[in-house]
Design a protein around this motif. Structure first.
Motif, PDB file in Angstrom:
ATOM      1  N   ARG A   1       0.834  -1.196   0.000  1.00  0.00           N
ATOM      2  CA  ARG A   1       0.000   0.000   0.000  1.00  0.00           C
ATOM      3  C   ARG A   1       0.873   1.252   0.000  1.00  0.00           C
ATOM      4  O   ARG A   1       2.040   1.201   0.384  1.00  0.00           O
TER       5      ARG A   1
ATOM      6  N   SER B   1      -1.573  -3.514  10.219  1.00  0.00           N
ATOM      7  CA  SER B   1      -1.168  -4.384   9.122  1.00  0.00           C
ATOM      8  C   SER B   1       0.104  -5.156   9.479  1.00  0.00           C
ATOM      9  O   SER B   1       1.047  -4.585  10.035  1.00  0.00           O
TER      10      SER B   1
ATOM     11  N   LYS C   1      -9.582  -2.329   1.435  1.00  0.00           N
ATOM     12  CA  LYS C   1      -9.347  -1.180   2.313  1.00  0.00           C
ATOM     13  C   LYS C   1     -10.132   0.052   1.845  1.00  0.00           C
ATOM     14  O   LYS C   1     -10.664   0.808   2.658  1.00  0.00           O
TER      15      LYS C   1
ATOM     16  N   GLY D   1      -4.136  -3.674  -1.452  1.00  0.00           N
ATOM     17  CA  GLY D   1      -5.105  -2.671  -1.043  1.00  0.00           C
ATOM     18  C   GLY D   1      -5.192  -1.467  -1.981  1.00  0.00           C
ATOM     19  O   GLY D   1      -6.169  -0.726  -1.941  1.00  0.00           O
TER      20      GLY D   1
END
Ligand code: GTP
Ligand code: SPV
Ligand code: MN
Length: 593
Positions: A67, A259, A217, A210
């Motif tokens: 991400r 995470s 997300k 994500g």
């Protein structure tokens, strides 16, 4: 045909100018056709059918591995409504920039339209999204991670609501050029944009996780947290777990860790104490809503696991290893010469002949890791041997307790129970954790990550704290208990003090027994903690000194932390609820020498 959907797809087609448009039906045939296409064009490899049936292997571009929090935007009309923890650009300006990038961005590519449901199709707790993407990799992952296809269009009907999720890898394919094996745009052209006022998502430039699987997300947390706030429910970065006591009593926990801090592992925990069982309901996201009986009910909006590969082994997470028996997608792991996958911490010797995640020959002897630390597997949740028979119950499961936590090598003890709801919300609001490879950026830096939602809360974090307080007021006596855990405290030599993984069940069992009113707790400045003997440590190879250290309240270190906590809370300005500020004052008083 839903008119709004038809219109939106036509608009996007005019803007992005793909070569073809494909409406996804979610069938196995569709998945296999796209898989074959990607294998034929060297973007993917089939793993050995005997070792890992029906499984695909991908390597991402080395720049597109996680991400991108610094390229993620919450574009509310007013800057203040995004709050101090989110990047903000005004909707008009951001849309102008993105429209420029989207213009013609799908040239030479197929545009896929993916109707998907977050949550079981038709559940009152579920929501529908439609992702438009130019990545076949995204389509295959969405097949696993969400419910895709025609039945979703049927549930949507002529005038149903859906969240439009536009995605492009941001790499138009010029005629006559060979496609790259992982098309994407450079970091400064990546944009992960959310327009909460319109329930709209625009993602550009990345094909990874994500950033690209927009149901996860972007929708199920950032947009859904806005919906939840408006509609009186909660969208949380939480696993959902059922524990079954020897007497058959069922407990349900929802746990928020940042995470790569242990959700998937805890979601599939195998209790080490005799007689106890556990079932997995979800490993990353929970949608939670008050039921008619006044309790909170949680569903897992996802249909698959997109899990961290490194560290997953027969000893750490045997249920994940069994889940990965086939029908998987692996991204950025090692590829062995005999057509299987490997990663660091798998607890089997490194292969002597393999390719690393960058596609270079690799034999386990080089100093560089073979798998990227954020290498991931994608796999259907239904394949998990300990998935709960009720995991798709449209009503959800009643939550008995919440757990917050983080990865912290010092200071934070193994487990604390909140004194009451407000104190629990304070624990969530002040959660802190060392950064991990799940985001592009430095790893191992301690930062506040309230409710493990720092990168995922789609509005002002101060208002989010208020929403939690309001939920507690509404639930009253039916409110779940709240705990805070840290599996990651280390000794002076840098070794984990707590064995973790399956042994975490001992802490969970104490929580269950607290919820049942059976287990003892003692008050400390941090909250309630298990007194000596309250945690069942039978058969565990951890000495008394280590246990003492794990449960030690280091008041000096905590006093040292107070200015940092105060500064963290001050960031939320006038939107910090007074009740949270009072919790801080109480903590300061309890810690006073
Ligand atoms: P996201 O999918 O990014 O949200 O991560 P997650 O919260 O599901 O984390 P996951 O369970 O995948 O764990 C990430 C890493 O932490 C893995 O390398 C695990 O092996 C490690 N880990 C998980 N649980 C424990 C534990 O109890 N103790 C220790 N020491 N490590 C753990
Ligand atoms: C996380 O980073 O919390 C994940 C992985 O679950 S991703 O889908 O990339 O967000
Ligand atoms: Mn996650």
């Amino acid at each position: 045909m839903n008119q709004k959907l038809k219109q939106w797809v036509e608009e996007v087609e005019r803007m992005c100018r793909p070569e073809a448009v494909h409406w996804c039906d979610g069938t196995a045939e569709e998945y296999d056709r796209l898989a074959k296409l990607m294998v034929a064009s060297d973007m993917a490899k089939w793993l050995d059918e005997r070792k890992r049936p029906h499984s695909l292997y991908f390597r991402s571009d080395p720049s597109d591995v996680a991400r991108v929090e610094n390229r993620t935007f919450i574009s509310t009309p007013e800057k203040d409504d995004a709050g101090p923890t989110n990047n903000w650009i005004a909707p008009d300006e951001l849309k102008r920039t993105l429209a420029g990038l989207y213009e013609g961005c799908m040239r030479g590519r197929t545009m896929y339209v993916i109707p998907f449901s977050m949550g079981p199709v038709g559940s009152p707790l579920s929501r529908i999204g439609v992702e438009i993407t130019d990545s076949a990799y995204v389509v295959c992952n969405m097949h696993i991670m969400t419910r895709v296809g025609t039945r979703v269009l049927e549930a949507l009907g002529d005038d149903g609501e859906f969240v439009p999720c536009l995605h492009s890898v941001g790499a138009p394919l010029e005629q006559g050029h060979k496609d790259s094996s992982w098309p994407c745009a450079p970091i400064e052209k990546k944009y992960i944009c959310h327009f909460p006022a319109e329930n709209l998502i625009w993602s550009y430039g990345s094909g990874y996780g994500g950033n690209a699987l927009l149901g996860k997300k972007c929708f199920a947390l950032r947009i859904a947290s806005n919906m939840a706030r408006r509609e009186g429910w909660m969208a949380e970065h939480m696993l959902i777990l059922r524990l079954i006591a020897p007497d058959g009593r069922k407990y349900h926990a929802a746990a928020a860790f940042p995470s790569a801090c242990g959700k998937t592992n805890l979601a599939m925990v195998r209790p080490t104490l005799p007689g106890w069982k556990a079932e997995c309901i979800g490993d990353d996201i929970a949608w939670i809503t008050p039921g008619k009986d006044g309790r909170l009910y949680a569903i897992n909006p996802e249909a698959g696991f997109f899990g961290v590969a490194p560290g997953t082994s027969r000893s750490s997470n045997p249920m994940a290893m069994d889940t990965l028996s086939g029908n998987c997608i692996f991204t950025n792991t090692v590829l062995t010469e005999d057509g299987d996958i490997w990663w660091e911490g798998m607890d089997v010797p490194a292969p002597a002949h393999a390719m690393d995640w960058k596609g270079r020959p690799w034999n386990g002897k080089s100093a560089e890791k073979g798998a990227h630390p954020n290498a991931r597997f994608t796999v259907p949740a239904a394949q998990c041997p300990v998935i709960s028979p009720d995991w798709e119950d449209p009503r959800g499961v009643p939550i008995d307790f919440f757990i917050f936590g983080g990865r912290r090598s010092s200071t934070t003890p193994l487990v604390t129970e909140a004194l009451d709801w407000d104190h629990g919300v304070f624990l969530g609001a002040t959660a802190c954790s060392e950064t991990t490879a799940a985001n592009i950026g430095s790893v191992g830096n301690l930062r506040f990550d309230p409710f493990a939602m720092l990168p995922f809360c789609g509005y002002h974090m101060g208002d989010y704290f208020s929403h939690w307080l309001a939920m507690g007021d509404k639930l009253g006596k039916s409110a779940p208990r709240i705990f805070y855990v840290n599996w990651f405290r280390k000794d002076a030599a840098g070794r984990f003090l707590w064995p973790g993984y399956g042994e975490n069940s001992r802490v969970l069992i104490w929580m269950c027994e607290r919820a049942a009113g059976k287990a003892a707790a003692e008050q400390t400045p941090l909250g309630l903690m298990p007194p000596a003997g309250a945690l069942d440590l039978s058969g565990l190879d951890v000495d008394a000194r280590t246990m003492e250290e794990l449960l030690r309240v280091d008041t000096a270190a905590w006093r040292n932390d107070l200015p940092g906590i105060e500064a963290h809370l001050a960031r939320f300005g006038t939107r910090l609820p007074e009740r949270i500020r009072r919790q801080f004052e109480s903590l300061r008083e309890r810690l006073a020498p």
